[in-house]
Design an enzyme around this catalytic site. Structure first.
Site, PDB file in Angstrom:
ATOM      1  N   TYR A  91       0.664  -1.390  -0.063  1.00 46.15           N
ATOM      2  CA  TYR A  91      -0.074   0.141  -0.015  1.00 46.15           C
ATOM      3  C   TYR A  91       0.959   1.401  -0.075  1.00 46.15           C
ATOM      4  CZ  TYR A  91       0.738   0.654   5.199  1.00 46.15           C
ATOM      5  OH  TYR A  91       1.355   0.986   6.414  1.00 46.15           O
ATOM      6  N   CYS A  92       0.457   2.370  -0.511  1.00 42.87           N
ATOM      7  CA  CYS A  92       0.911   3.554  -0.648  1.00 42.87           C
ATOM      8  C   CYS A  92      -0.251   4.729  -0.220  1.00 42.87           C
ATOM      9  CB  CYS A  92       1.608   3.981  -1.835  1.00 42.87           C
ATOM     10  SG  CYS A  92       0.306   4.157  -2.912  1.00 42.87           S
ATOM     11  N   ARG A  93       0.019   5.937  -0.474  1.00 47.12           N
ATOM     12  CA  ARG A  93      -0.939   6.859  -0.221  1.00 47.12           C
ATOM     13  C   ARG A  93      -2.333   6.845  -1.036  1.00 47.12           C
ATOM     14  NH1 ARG A  93      -2.121  11.921  -2.058  1.00 47.12           N
ATOM     15  NH2 ARG A  93      -3.041  13.148  -0.621  1.00 47.12           N
TER      16      ARG A  93
END
Length: 135
Positions: A91-93
């Protein structure tokens, strides 16, 4: 055709390739909603690897408990830290960098890949706030 027309066609080709490479799906990558992401990690409870591909400064906003911070910018040189025989959750932003990370992992022989669609902006689960140590 004159040189301006050829230049425009080549430039358009590069633009199309850029957007395709950024937004196209990754073969074999599971795109999971927040709820699906939580459920899948619960099923793989002690087997999975959870990787936050955001940069260290972004962790101030919080991170998913149990995540290892491995920024996308360092992914290629840290591949040996990720076990190939375990499911990998990314995941990231917003979901863009985690898809790029999945491409890197896929090219390097990783097969069980999932990412959080919409990233932390879509996450509805618990969040750990960064202490001095980080994720």
């Amino acid at each position: 055709m004159d040189s301006t027309m050829i230049f425009n066609i080549v430039a358009l080709g590069f633009i199309v390739f850029f957007f395709y490479s950024r937004f196209a799906g990754v073969k074999g990558l599971r795109n999971l909603s927040s709820e699906q992401f939580q459920e899948a990690m619960a099923v793989d409870k002690d087997k999975h690897v959870l990787i936050d591909v955001r940069e260290p400064g972004e962790l101030k906003q919080g991170y998913i408990p149990g995540a290892v911070n491995m920024p996308l910018s360092t992914m290629n040189r840290r591949l040996a830290e990720i076990p190939k025989d375990r499911p990998v959750y990314l995941y990231c932003r917003s979901g863009m960098r985690s898809k790029q990370a999945a491409r890197i992992l896929r090219r390097n022989g990783f097969s069980e890949l999932s990412h959080l669609k919409g990233g932390m902006m879509a996450w509805k689960g618990s969040v750990t706030q960064q202490s001095s140590g980080g994720a």
